[in-house]
Structure formats: C-alpha cells, structure tokens
Scaffold this active site. Structure first.
Site, mmCIF file in Angstrom:
data_model
loop_
_atom_site.group_PDB
_atom_site.id
_atom_site.type_symbol
_atom_site.label_atom_id
_atom_site.label_comp_id
_atom_site.label_asym_id
_atom_site.label_seq_id
_atom_site.Cartn_x
_atom_site.Cartn_y
_atom_site.Cartn_z
ATOM 1 N N ASP A 138 1.041 -1.446 -0.315
ATOM 2 C CA ASP A 138 0.030 0.198 -0.356
ATOM 3 C C ASP A 138 0.645 1.259 -0.147
ATOM 4 O OD1 ASP A 138 1.108 -0.003 2.358
ATOM 5 O OD2 ASP A 138 -1.153 0.459 3.377
ATOM 6 N N GLN A 139 1.936 1.068 -0.158
ATOM 7 C CA GLN A 139 2.933 2.045 -0.098
ATOM 8 C C GLN A 139 2.696 2.883 -1.595
ATOM 9 O OE1 GLN A 139 6.341 0.186 0.148
ATOM 10 N NE2 GLN A 139 7.466 2.058 -1.776
ATOM 11 N N GLY B 36 13.982 9.405 -27.082
ATOM 12 C CA GLY B 36 14.860 7.873 -27.270
ATOM 13 C C GLY B 36 15.620 7.499 -28.899
ATOM 14 N N TRP B 37 15.890 7.003 -30.085
ATOM 15 C CA TRP B 37 16.012 6.239 -30.537
ATOM 16 C C TRP B 37 14.370 5.753 -31.082
ATOM 17 C CZ3 TRP B 37 19.147 6.402 -35.043
ATOM 18 C CH2 TRP B 37 17.904 4.998 -35.984
ATOM 19 N N GLU C 57 15.741 11.985 -31.650
ATOM 20 C CA GLU C 57 16.722 11.902 -32.419
ATOM 21 C C GLU C 57 16.186 11.345 -34.015
ATOM 22 O OE1 GLU C 57 18.746 8.015 -31.747
ATOM 23 O OE2 GLU C 57 18.372 8.997 -28.935
ATOM 24 N N TYR C 58 15.690 12.281 -34.782
ATOM 25 C CA TYR C 58 16.560 13.829 -34.430
ATOM 26 C C TYR C 58 15.500 15.060 -34.972
ATOM 27 C CZ TYR C 58 20.149 10.019 -34.435
ATOM 28 O OH TYR C 58 21.406 9.129 -33.517
ATOM 29 N N MET D 67 26.173 12.410 -28.677
ATOM 30 C CA MET D 67 25.560 11.205 -28.854
ATOM 31 C C MET D 67 27.284 10.479 -29.531
ATOM 32 S SD MET D 67 22.119 9.637 -28.197
ATOM 33 C CE MET D 67 21.508 11.485 -29.721
ATOM 34 N N THR D 68 28.619 11.115 -28.228
ATOM 35 C CA THR D 68 29.666 10.605 -29.400
ATOM 36 C C THR D 68 29.909 9.057 -29.011
ATOM 37 O OG1 THR D 68 31.254 11.535 -27.863
ATOM 38 C CG2 THR D 68 30.513 13.039 -29.442
#
Length: 610
Positions: free
Chosen positions: A313-314, A341-342, A383-384, A450-451
C-alpha cells in the site's frame, strides 16, 4: 517544482508520533489501546505526501478508528485515500472506511494523503487518546513553543532560537525538527544545526516534552536557506564536474540491473547525475514509458537501496522509489527524467507544433506529486529534429528544436536542470546542421553529445571501424563522424564548450567473418551479442575479446573471426584528458549495466575528470 538545490525532502521514513486524535470509539478503545504515527513520504516544495499508520496496541479488537490532528494555517489535505478525511478550519479528522475499521490486537492499517503548504501535523489524537498511547490522566501536554528564529546562517549551519513552552508539571526538553524529522533533543531554547548543504532550503519547527514524557504540538515553522549555491542560472559553471550516467528502466528485467547496483558497484559516490530512461512522447505529451518498472514493481529488502521491503500500500515503489532512496543516501546526485530516445522520438514532431502545451505536459508528469521530489531535471532525446533517425522528421522547421527548449525553460523555470541528448554528426550538411542547436543552447544546461555509434554492423559487410572515434584516421568511412568534429561543429554554431558533454559507450559494436585485424576489413554480418547481434557489453568483451589495438583514441579487438571496437579504462582516461583540454562540461555514458560489477569504467571517468 523540485529545484536543483532543494534538500532531499525525505532521507528516510520520518516516523513522527504526534500527540492526539478524536475518537468515536468506546471506552475500551481509549488512550492506551491504539497508536497513530505520521510519515512524510514525499515533499515537492509546494506540497507533500503523508501517511498515517494506526495500530491496535490493546488486547481486544477495535471496531473503528478516528484520527485527528491540527495543521498550521496555510497547510491542508488536498486528496486522501483509504480514509474519509474532513476538516473544520485547521482541525482535520480521518475516519476508517468500511473495510479497514476492524483491527485485531497487534494489527495495523495505513491511509495516505497529499497536502499543500509547509506545515506538519500537531495535536494528534487516536480515538480520543494520545497518538503515542501515553496519555497521563490529570497531566496536560505542554503548549507549543514559539516559532523559531534563525540567525548566524552559513553555508553549512544555522542557529535557531525560540520562546519556551508552558506545562502544568514542567517542560523537560525540546525536539528540534528539520523538514519534519527530529534532528536533536535539547534542554534549552537554542540549537545550532551543522552539516547542512550550501544553497539549500530547510524548514525548522520545535516541540516540547514534559516531565511525564508527553509531547506537545509543534511550533510554527521557519524557512532557512543556507548561503552559497549557484544563484539559479542555467549551467553556472559545470566545468569538468558533470559525470552523468543513463539508467534504463527496462534493465530491471532481463539484465537484472537495479538502482542498488549503483551502490554495490561503488558508482554512486563517483557520479553527479543520473538520467532515467525513458519516458515516451505521445499525442503531443510526455507520458510514462513503463509504469510497472517506473513506479509499481515491489522490491524486497535485499533488493532495495535502503534495505527496507516495499509494502503493498505504499504510495510509490519500483525505480522511482529506489532512486528516491539513492538520493537520500547520496544527496549530491541529481536525477533527470529522460524522454524520447531512438525508439520513441516519433512523437516529437507533433509535440513541437505547440511547444508550450508540450512543455506543460512534461512539467505536470515530472512534477507529479507522487514523485516530484525524485527529479531535479528533464532531458529531451529527439532523434533527430529536421532529420532522420528510426523515422524521419519531415514536418519540423529548423527552429523547432530551439522553440521546444525555450518553452521548456519557460515552463520549468531557471532552477530546473534542462538538458538534451543530441546528434554527433559533424559532417557537412549533417544532422548538427539540420537544427538550431546554437540558439537552443541559451535555454539548456548542457548537451549530451552522443559521440558513439558512428559505425556499426548495420553496414553488415563493413568496413570495420571504431564506433566511437575521438578523431579522424586514415581510411575512416565517413568524414565528420568523430568526437572532435562534432564538438568543433557545435562550437562553431555558438554552443559554449562548457555546455557540451562527451559521450562514452559502455559497450562495443562488432562484426563477424573478419580476417583483418586492423580497421577497414570486410565482414559477413554482425557478431553475436548477448541481447542483440552486433552489440555487447564492455563487461563481457573485456574477457571474451580483449583489446588488441587502438585507433583514433579508442580500442579494437580481433578474436577469431570477430572484430569489436569499444572503450577501455585507458582510452576513457585519454578521452577525459581531451575533454578537459577542450573545456567541455564533463562526460556522460550509456549505460550503467554495461560496466563491471566494481564499476571500473565509471571509476575511469571519475578519475579522469579530477
């Protein structure tokens, strides 16, 4: 809004036994037959989450329970669950609902609520008796002390003073509460709190305890901001200080990689930021990516950062709660929620048609009251823009990216971290040229460039080439596909060097059917990988196919007919040296689970940027 330099609102469960609650119970359910304790489960600055736990400490069953408490003016319940909550001005009453009123001896039940305002409960009663079960007939609890005043405020300390409480039998001592948790018990009416964090907001109140050990109501609260900090401007000067890692929400499945692994590997103490990936972009809005992994999955005690098992129940579980626990133990870490993301970038073109509405949707999700204290920033991974990734953006203008980032800054404000993962295509007319990254840099704290993934086995017949070259080399398959070219291109567009982070992949990319050891060989297809062909974690490759050479500042390995390229601790060190020489803002990596169990790649980044 959760700001960068707010203190972690919940370093641990804040058990606050408070005096008192109104009851509709019979005399058999009086003062010593039940207790009620309060926990502040989250705090997002303008509001908080709370939970009361009622326990039957008597020898007979309870048939119902009623909890009462007072809030200071300006603090109130905005929503509640598992109890019927009403109020008369600042006095609040919670009664059981039908299914949870009966409690056997020793049993307990909880109900929760969201609240607004800075105050804490006081004057608690459970079924007419003290919430701690310690009512003393004929002995009144002490009054509330005066609201503390703050003085001698420094980067790390503050002196608090307050007027004395009164009591019919005498005051024994005072509990000093910081952000709702007791930090000291003193006999006088002053206290100096040390060990604080500079540039951070705190809230203090005081409670008196009498000679009968009864605790009175809390005083009013005083807000304190320690000196120091960065003044609230975006990216004041990250220098080489940013050491950020991506944590993937899906890693809790097949990879069996959890937030606790950041602790056991030693990585948590060596990083500054975490990007949680990914939230989705759908219908013009930021949306949850994986609800089960993000906030529903239950953790056992041995899996949890704080060693405490989740309960059914948390209000919050799974990755979000584990990251909250991590911040409690490592308060220097800032966490950003990353969207896109991609795979999930296809929703950005529609979203940026109304940048303000998109930004508001992202703010509402990241600052959801259930987890607002978890996140210190947002990361956008498109992207992108105005170019092709998994799908092509054929509708956005070149300024769509800067319009999006401008709207994000306007919505989130100056004190929230706003970053973006961006292309490293530095070729002439390439992806960096397709969007207005220079203009957008006015609104962001930094770019995660993102190298990596410059080359890979999507070109199944080769030529073999390092996927993360620092600079060009003879025979490189594509000019402009290097870290150096990408950084130079961004700088030429007006992006400050200290808003550029170099990216490190914690994995390799490889081919099979290769006979040539040096780069440039032919291949027959992608090499086998644990989860996907053509890609493998560093922790696997370091043993299965150790590096046999270096080229362009990165390593490669030829073993059998397989050819792999990846970064090692040694090549990472050289890249960190280069990043510092270039004045870059630091480094980031994809992603934690690719590292060894002792975090040797994180250690290389950490030592390389010192």
């Amino acid at each position: 809004m959760r700001f960068r330099h707010k203190a972690a609102a919940l370093a641990a469960t804040l058990a606050l036994p408070l005096a008192g609650l109104v009851g509709l119970a019979s005399p058999a359910q009086a003062a010593t037959s039940a207790t009620a304790t309060f926990q502040k489960t989250s705090d997002w600055g303008t509001g908080f989450g709370g939970k009361w736990t009622v326990k039957n400490t008597g020898t007979t069953s309870l048939s119902s329970w009623t909890v009462e408490w007072d809030f200071p003016s300006g603090t109130k319940v905005t929503s509640a669950w598992d109890a019927t909550v009403t109020n008369s001005a600042d006095h609040w009453t919670a009664k059981n609902v039908g299914w949870n009123g009966t409690l056997a001896p020793g049993a307990s039940v909880s109900f929760g609520f969201n609240g607004s305002g800075p105050g804490s409960p006081s004057g608690c009663k459970i079924n007419g008796g003290s919430c701690d079960g310690s009512s003393v007939p004929g002995d009144e609890a002490p009054s509330a002390p005066g609201t503390p005043t703050a003085s001698n405020i420094t980067d790390t300390s503050v002196k608090l003073s307050w007027s004395a409480a009164t009591d019919d039998k005498g005051v024994k001592n005072y509990d000093v509460l910081r952000d709702g948790a007791t930090v000291a018990t003193v006999t006088g009416t002053t206290y100096t709190d040390n060990g604080l964090t500079k540039g951070t907001d705190y809230s203090y109140s005081v409670k008196a305890r009498d000679t009968g050990d009864q605790t009175g109501p809390a005083s009013g609260s005083v807000k304190v901001t320690t000196t120091g900090g960065d003044g609230g401007e975006p990216n004041p000067n990250p220098g080489a200080e940013v050491k950020m890692g991506y944590f993937t929400n899906w890693g809790v499945y097949g990879r069996n990689y959890h937030v606790k692994n950041l602790v056991t590997s030693g990585s948590a103490e060596k990083i500054t930021h975490i990007n949680l990936r990914f939230g989705n972009v759908q219908g013009g809005k930021c949306t949850i990516g994986d609800a089960y992994a993000d906030y529903d999955k239950a953790y056992t005690a041995d899996q949890s950062v704080d060693g405490v098992a989740d309960t059914w129940d948390q209000p919050l579980r799974a990755n979000f709660n584990q990251l909250r626990n991590l911040k409690a133990e490592y308060p220097h870490i800032k966490i950003l929620y990353s969207f896109g993301g991609w795979t999930w970038s296809g929703g950005f073109p529609d979203a940026v048609k109304n940048p303000a509405a998109f930004a508001k949707s992202c703010h509402d999700l990241v600052e959801d009251p259930r987890w607002a204290d978890v996140f210190d920033g947002i990361d956008l991974d498109w992207e992108y823009p105005n170019a092709c990734g998994l799908s092509c953006d054929e509708t956005s203008a070149p300024n769509a990216f800067s319009s999006m980032m401008k709207a994000m800054r306007a919505e989130f404000g100056q004190d929230y971290l706003i970053t973006a993962a961006v292309t490293a295509d530095g070729s002439d007319g390439g992806k960096i040229d397709a969007a207005d990254y220079g203009e957008a840099s006015k609104y962001i704290d930094w770019y995660n460039v993102m190298t990596y993934d410059f080359f890979g086995a999507w070109a199944k017949n080769g030529p073999t080439a390092p996927h993360s070259p620092l600079n060009a080399y003879d025979g490189i398959p594509q000019q402009g596909f290097t870290t150096a070219d990408a950084m130079a291109k961004f700088k030429s567009k007006g992006v400050p060097a200290d808003k550029l982070l170099i990216g490190i992949g914690f994995y390799g990319r490889g081919w099979t059917g290769v006979t040539q050891s040096a780069p440039g060989g032919t291949a027959t297809g992608p090499a086998a990988g644990t989860y996907e062909a053509g890609i493998e974690d560093y922790k696997v490759l370091k043993n299965s196919c150790p590096a046999t050479g270096t080229v362009a500042g990165t390593a490669y390995a030829h073993c059998g007919t397989n050819w792999w390229s990846y970064d090692t601790p040694a090549t990472i060190k050289s890249k960190m040296d280069w990043a510092e020489q270039q004045g870059l803002g630091g480094a980031f990596f994809w992603e934690f689970s690719g590292d060894t169990t002792n975090g040797e790649l994180v250690s290389a980044i950490d030592s390389g940027l010192k």
